[in-house]
Design a protein around this motif. Structure first.
Motif, PDB file in Angstrom:
ATOM      1  N   TYR A 151      -1.843   5.509  -4.848  1.00  0.00           N
ATOM      2  CA  TYR A 151      -0.952   5.914  -3.777  1.00  0.00           C
ATOM      3  C   TYR A 151      -0.703   4.680  -2.901  1.00  0.00           C
ATOM      4  N   LEU A 162       0.310   4.002   1.112  1.00  0.00           N
ATOM      5  CA  LEU A 162       0.458   4.652   2.412  1.00  0.00           C
ATOM      6  C   LEU A 162       1.110   3.672   3.379  1.00  0.00           C
ATOM      7  N   CYS A 205       3.369   8.634   2.618  1.00  0.00           N
ATOM      8  CA  CYS A 205       2.549   8.354   1.436  1.00  0.00           C
ATOM      9  C   CYS A 205       3.366   8.608   0.181  1.00  0.00           C
TER      10      CYS A 205
END
Length: 519
Positions: free
Chosen positions: A177, A179, A261
């Motif tokens: 991910y 962010l 995100c």
């Protein structure tokens, strides 16, 4: 930028040293000068420097005494000694004090530049030595992780480094991910220590996930937080998404910032492919803007919420007329109309809106006598919301309207001559030394006069003017960047790239791509 300070009992030399060469080319910032050793020491006590260039024979305190005092306070400072005397005794003392060179007056510029290059090499070696000596585990680990997600590390080296640094490589599945913490005012690195922020998010997410997953977080070069999760489960469920959203909410409560995100890819079954998910997430950030008001946004790279943007077409003649009329409310309404979202969407395609915004700002800049495109393009890579884009456009327009109202500043005859030479002969080789000969003036004095009236030294003024011309060619022609560099006076294309990035905040390629997103 490293700092350099000059000391000479001849005021013209102490001041004039700033113009004998392009110090910025060597990433040096001139912080001041003094006319004797005692005066210099008083200043250096409060503002240490990296390089001290000093004369020998001076009143109150000579150069060698000054060097000895400075070394006691600032052991890492480098020294270059200038002298009008070829005195072997001075050379011997200077060597014992650790000076980098002893240059006779009048100064040989090539020798001075060669010495600066040598000193820069010493600085680079010292930095590497300090890094190795400190054995900063966190920095080294982040560096390896950054190379991993960028695909810049070979598997054998990665496995070796991972074992030393505790990076998990033997899990069944991985997820990446990215962010992004967002502020429309300043870059994140100005507001927070991103490494500490990454550590805090890692702690919160680990608590949310429990013991089933391994979590690694680190900031990348764009001030985003990269989040890697590794699990022994071969199935991807909704637990991670819920945990990410909960962790984001806690980080928002801590900072008050908006968070976006992006889930980089479906579950990855091989640690070697982690960079694909990272690239997918970063590409999404580079392609979309947030248009809605949600403070927390979670996106998948394959989500159907990522829609085609469609900003309104603009007419330069209409906007130009509004700018000339100067009616603030009408200009603001036009900008809002050009940068609006027709539907209620949280995320929109970045390209069309950036293209429209650039067109509006370039229209404003084209009306200025000496446009500064750095303020247009420099902030744009850090803009993530449509509201932030509107604010940026308005700031540029507001400054343009203000410039229209200001009376043009007049210059003295000598400074006007220099300005005209730049404007008419900027592709040619220009220097204060050659131009001062035509005016029969000392180049140092002429340089001081230029600085006082224009507010910039001659070298910076010339470079900025060339970069402005190069910007116009980049935006309005299809010429190759190397040809543009040559046409505005840069024979070294690599030096042109560095100067362009210095004055605009982006590379030539990045600027051109911003302006031609959806054409």
């Amino acid at each position: 930028m490293r700092k350099v300070f000059f000391v000479d009992d001849e005021p013209l030399i102490a001041k004039g040293l700033s113009t004998v060469m392009d110090w910025g080319k060597y990433e040096l910032q001139i912080t001041g000068s003094a006319n004797d050793g005692l005066q210099a020491l008083e200043k250096l006590v409060h503002e240490p420097v990296d390089l001290l260039i000093t004369d020998i024979m001076m009143p109150n305190m000579n150069g060698l005494e000054l060097i000895k005092k400075v070394k006691e306070m600032q052991p890492h400072t480098k020294f270059i000694v200038l002298s009008g005397y070829d005195e072997f005794e001075y050379v011997k003392v200077g060597i014992t004090l650790g000076i980098q060179n002893y240059i006779l007056k009048p100064i040989n510029i090539e020798e001075l530049e060669a010495t600066i290059k040598h000193i820069r090499g010493d600085w680079e070696r010292e930095e590497l030595k300090r890094f190795r000596a400190e054995e900063d585990w966190k920095i080294l680990r982040s560096n390896v992780l950054q190379r991993w997600v960028n695909g810049d590390i070979e598997n054998p080296e990665l496995k070796h480094r991972a074992e030393l640094l505790g990076i998990p490589l033997n899990y069944a599945t991985y997820q990446v991910y990215v962010l992004r913490l967002m502020s429309d005012d300043r870059p994140m690195s100005y507001l927070y220590h991103l490494t500490n922020m990454a550590d805090e998010f890692c702690r919160v997410l680990s608590e949310e996930l429990g013991d089933r997953d391994e979590v690694i977080c680190f900031p990348d070069i764009d001030d985003d937080i990269v989040v890697l999760t590794a699990t022994m489960s071969e199935e991807h469920d909704t637990v991670q998404k819920r945990s990410m959203e909960n962790a984001m909410r806690k980080l928002h409560d801590l900072t008050g910032l908006r968070l976006w995100c992006v889930e980089g890819s479906p579950v990855i079954n091989d640690f070697k492919d982690i960079q694909k998910g990272y690239k997918r997430a970063k590409d999404l950030f580079g392609s979309y803007l947030i248009a809605g008001d949600d403070v927390l946004l979670y996106s998948s790279s394959s989500s159907n919420e990522l829609v085609q943007g469609n900003s309104s077409a603009t007419r330069s003649d209409t906007f130009a007329r509004l700018l000339i009329e100067g009616e603030i409310s009408a200009v603001q309404a036009y900008i809002a109309s050009a940068l609006h979202v027709s539907e209620s969407k949280q995320v929109i395609q970045r390209g069309p809106y950036f293209n429209t915004a650039v067109q509006l700002m370039v229209d404003v800049k084209d009306m200025e006598k000496n446009p500064d495109y750095a303020e247009v393009f420099g902030p744009m890579p850090h803009i993530n919301t449509l509201q932030g884009l509107r604010q940026h456009v308005w700031r540029i327009v507001e400054r343009g309207l203000k410039h229209q109202q200001e009376a043009e500043q007049g210059y003295s005859a000598h400074v006007s001559f220099l300005v005209e030479q730049v404007q008419h002969s900027y592709p040619e080789e220009l220097s204060l030394k050659t131009l001062s000969q035509r005016l029969q003036m000392h180049p140092n004095y002429l340089g001081q006069l230029f600085q006082q009236e224009v507010g910039a030294n001659f070298s910076d003024y010339l470079n900025q003017y060339r970069i402005e011309k190069a910007t116009q060619l980049l935006l309005h022609t299809d010429q190759k960047t190397a040809d543009i560099a040559f046409s505005v006076g840069y024979t070294d294309s690599s030096y042109f790239y560095r100067q362009f990035k210095k004055y605009t905040g982006v590379s030539p390629t990045e600027m051109r791509s911003m302006y031609t997103y959806s054409k």
